[in-house]
Design a protein around this motif. Structure first.
Motif, PDB file in Angstrom:
ATOM      1  N   LEU A   1      -5.232   5.122  16.596  1.00 25.81           N
ATOM      2  CA  LEU A   1      -5.136   4.440  15.407  1.00 25.81           C
ATOM      3  C   LEU A   1      -6.544   3.776  15.132  1.00 25.81           C
ATOM      4  N   ASN A   2      -7.312   3.566  15.913  1.00 26.71           N
ATOM      5  CA  ASN A   2      -8.384   2.693  15.977  1.00 26.71           C
ATOM      6  C   ASN A   2      -9.435   3.028  14.801  1.00 26.71           C
ATOM      7  N   GLU A   3      -9.685   4.463  14.803  1.00 26.11           N
ATOM      8  CA  GLU A   3     -10.426   4.923  13.628  1.00 26.11           C
ATOM      9  C   GLU A   3     -10.086   4.410  12.081  1.00 26.11           C
ATOM     10  N   PRO A   4      -8.633   5.022  11.951  1.00 21.51           N
ATOM     11  CA  PRO A   4      -8.297   4.865  10.574  1.00 21.51           C
ATOM     12  C   PRO A   4      -7.996   3.350  10.172  1.00 21.51           C
ATOM     13  N   MET A   5      -7.467   2.576  11.338  1.00 21.74           N
ATOM     14  CA  MET A   5      -7.503   1.239  10.972  1.00 21.74           C
ATOM     15  C   MET A   5      -8.877   0.477  10.881  1.00 21.74           C
ATOM     16  N   ALA A   6      -9.898   0.803  11.303  1.00 23.93           N
ATOM     17  CA  ALA A   6     -11.235   0.449  11.148  1.00 23.93           C
ATOM     18  C   ALA A   6     -11.600   0.554   9.243  1.00 23.93           C
ATOM     19  N   VAL A   7     -11.156   1.757   9.020  1.00 22.42           N
ATOM     20  CA  VAL A   7     -11.448   2.085   7.680  1.00 22.42           C
ATOM     21  C   VAL A   7     -10.303   1.096   6.789  1.00 22.42           C
ATOM     22  N   ALA A   8      -9.171   0.820   7.433  1.00 21.77           N
ATOM     23  CA  ALA A   8      -8.219   0.110   6.552  1.00 21.77           C
ATOM     24  C   ALA A   8      -8.961  -1.429   6.455  1.00 21.77           C
ATOM     25  N   THR A   9      -9.366  -1.786   7.622  1.00 20.97           N
ATOM     26  CA  THR A   9      -9.991  -3.202   7.874  1.00 20.97           C
ATOM     27  C   THR A   9     -11.276  -3.400   6.899  1.00 20.97           C
ATOM     28  N   HIS A  10     -12.073  -2.343   6.685  1.00 23.07           N
ATOM     29  CA  HIS A  10     -13.419  -2.360   5.888  1.00 23.07           C
ATOM     30  C   HIS A  10     -12.951  -2.642   4.448  1.00 23.07           C
ATOM     31  N   ALA A  11     -11.660  -2.147   4.124  1.00 22.92           N
ATOM     32  CA  ALA A  11     -11.208  -2.191   2.599  1.00 22.92           C
ATOM     33  C   ALA A  11     -10.618  -3.665   2.667  1.00 22.92           C
ATOM     34  N   VAL A  12     -10.041  -4.271   3.424  1.00 19.01           N
ATOM     35  CA  VAL A  12      -9.559  -5.428   3.629  1.00 19.01           C
ATOM     36  C   VAL A  12     -10.856  -6.428   3.393  1.00 19.01           C
ATOM     37  N   ASN A  13     -11.977  -6.209   4.299  1.00 17.86           N
ATOM     38  CA  ASN A  13     -13.165  -7.154   4.222  1.00 17.86           C
ATOM     39  C   ASN A  13     -13.565  -6.875   3.024  1.00 17.86           C
ATOM     40  N   ARG A  14     -13.808  -5.912   2.214  1.00 15.07           N
ATOM     41  CA  ARG A  14     -14.357  -5.903   1.072  1.00 15.07           C
ATOM     42  C   ARG A  14     -13.684  -6.862   0.018  1.00 15.07           C
ATOM     43  N   LEU A  15     -12.433  -7.254   0.243  1.00 13.57           N
ATOM     44  CA  LEU A  15     -11.742  -8.252  -0.670  1.00 13.57           C
ATOM     45  C   LEU A  15     -12.012  -9.555  -0.304  1.00 13.57           C
ATOM     46  N   GLU A  16     -12.759 -10.113   0.698  1.00 12.60           N
ATOM     47  CA  GLU A  16     -13.279 -11.017   1.286  1.00 12.60           C
ATOM     48  C   GLU A  16     -11.938 -11.933   1.073  1.00 12.60           C
ATOM     49  N   PRO A  17     -10.756 -11.764   1.870  1.00 10.91           N
ATOM     50  CA  PRO A  17      -9.539 -12.569   1.748  1.00 10.91           C
ATOM     51  C   PRO A  17      -9.674 -13.947   2.286  1.00 10.91           C
ATOM     52  N   LYS A  18      -8.721 -14.792   1.845  1.00 11.70           N
ATOM     53  CA  LYS A  18      -8.821 -16.300   2.415  1.00 11.70           C
ATOM     54  C   LYS A  18      -7.595 -16.323   2.565  1.00 11.70           C
ATOM     55  N   PRO A  19      -7.276 -17.512   3.739  1.00 16.78           N
ATOM     56  CA  PRO A  19      -5.923 -17.865   3.726  1.00 16.78           C
ATOM     57  C   PRO A  19      -5.111 -18.494   2.631  1.00 16.78           C
ATOM     58  N   GLY A  20      -4.073 -18.218   2.365  1.00 15.99           N
ATOM     59  CA  GLY A  20      -3.248 -18.827   1.490  1.00 15.99           C
ATOM     60  C   GLY A  20      -3.141 -17.733   0.110  1.00 15.99           C
ATOM     61  N   GLN A  21      -3.954 -16.888   0.062  1.00 15.55           N
ATOM     62  CA  GLN A  21      -4.174 -16.051  -1.330  1.00 15.55           C
ATOM     63  C   GLN A  21      -2.885 -15.306  -1.013  1.00 15.55           C
ATOM     64  N   THR A  22      -2.980 -14.410  -2.371  1.00 13.98           N
ATOM     65  CA  THR A  22      -1.708 -13.466  -2.717  1.00 13.98           C
ATOM     66  C   THR A  22      -2.330 -12.158  -3.038  1.00 13.98           C
ATOM     67  N   ALA A  23      -1.767 -10.952  -2.488  1.00 16.43           N
ATOM     68  CA  ALA A  23      -2.224  -9.518  -2.645  1.00 16.43           C
ATOM     69  C   ALA A  23      -1.057  -8.692  -2.981  1.00 16.43           C
TER      70      ALA A  23
END
Length: 338
Positions: A132-154
């Motif tokens: 799963l490492n490769e597809p989870m890297a794709v998912a992680t890039h999508a998350v990183n593009r959101l620049e999430p911060k602790p406490g936010q809602t998604a």
């Protein structure tokens, strides 16, 4: 050795090809598991990827075991369990038009460097989860593009492998409340198992109304009112209704990451959207995330394991490809090799 290839439009076969030979700077990896991606179905449908049209090796989600390491290789040893970076191979992207595929019995990494071409994973992590490492890297890039911060809602649209991986990633980054939207009951149930705080069945529920209930109402801004306080939106579904919903409900300053492949153009009214100051970020591949995600995958492998729905042996690779290509038949299919 055996290699699974696209042999023509709609056709695949397991063929015999010469086994690669490792040089002093190379590593030879025996593939032990490889996931099936939706793009594999696209390659099959069109008959391969030029210049290997009609002879495209398949599989770009591999995990395996080093069986040979050249004398010049450092940081890697025979017997190491590893995940690979398909994008770093010197002879083209593994399984996506390159000379080798992750559904080969053996893959040769030329000039192998730990941390660039492959990294080790602990032996207690099953190969089908490591794959799963490769597809989870794709998912992680999508998350990183959101620049999430602790406490936010998604909210994540789409509870397929990428959407589920994104939901896990958001929670691991401290996002306080993550909602997953889909129309398939078992996928929604799985979203809750991997850590989503709530789910919405968009075939039966009003998404905007439910987000208002779950996240509250955002402050009024330039006449925009009655909008959910949801701060982060992630599209892993790729259907027009998702974009329409986000554009209609986005609060001021919200962010949208689109990782899904949209096959048809979508009309956007930027005039009505202007006062939202919505940030739209597209996410493609994994510029830096291929091994960034490995630590999360190893530490939380039992949670990620829930994403895998079907594990089939290499002798049934044709069935695995058909299963993965059949809408609604499976969530994530992984092929294992002895």
């Amino acid at each position: 050795m055996k290699s699974v290839m696209v042999t023509g439009p709609g056709l695949t076969a397991t063929v015999e090809v010469p086994a690669p030979v490792a040089g002093p700077a190379d590593v030879l990896v025996r593939i032990r598991a490889c996931g099936i991606c939706g793009s594999d179905g696209m390659y099959i449908a069109v008959g391969g990827i030029p210049p290997r049209q009609g002879a495209t090796p398949l599989g770009h989600e591999p995990a395996g075991e080093i069986v040979e390491a050249g004398a010049e290789v450092t940081g890697l040893a025979v017997g190491d369990h590893v995940v690979l970076n398909p994008m770093a191979s010197g002879d083209g992207i593994i399984g996506s038009g390159g000379a080798q595929g992750g559904l080969n019995e053996l893959v040769l990494i030329r000039g192998a460097q730990a941390g660039v071409h492959l990294v080790t994973v602990p032996e207690h992590v099953p190969f089908e989860v490591a794959a799963l490492n490769e597809p989870m890297a794709v998912a992680t890039h999508a998350v990183n593009r959101l620049e999430p911060k602790p406490g936010q809602t998604a909210v994540v649209f789409g509870a397929g492998p990428i959407g589920l991986g994104a939901a896990i990633g958001l929670k691991l980054r401290g996002v306080a409340h993550v909602v997953v939207v889909d129309v398939v009951p078992n996928r929604l149930a799985k979203a809750l198992k991997v850590g989503a705080d709530a789910v919405i069945d968009s075939s039966r529920e009003d998404v905007a109304a439910r987000l208002l209930e779950l996240h509250g109402e955002a402050p009024r801004y330039f006449g925009r009112h009655g909008k959910p306080a949801t701060e982060l939106y992630l599209d892993a579904a790729g259907v027009p209704a998702v974009i329409e919903t986000v554009l209609a409900t986005a609060r001021h300053g919200a962010r949208l990451s689109i990782v899904a492949v949209h096959k048809k153009p979508i009309s956007v009214d930027f005039g009505s959207l202007l006062t939202s100051e919505l940030t739209i970020a597209l996410a493609m591949g994994y510029p830096t995330e291929i091994f960034e995600v490995t630590k999360d995958l190893v530490e939380h492998w039992e949670r990620y394991a829930l994403i895998v729905s079907d594990v089939l042996p290499y002798t049934q690779v044709g069935r695995a490809l058909d299963l993965a290509a059949t809408p609604g038949a499976a969530d994530k299919v992984v092929v294992t090799l002895p």
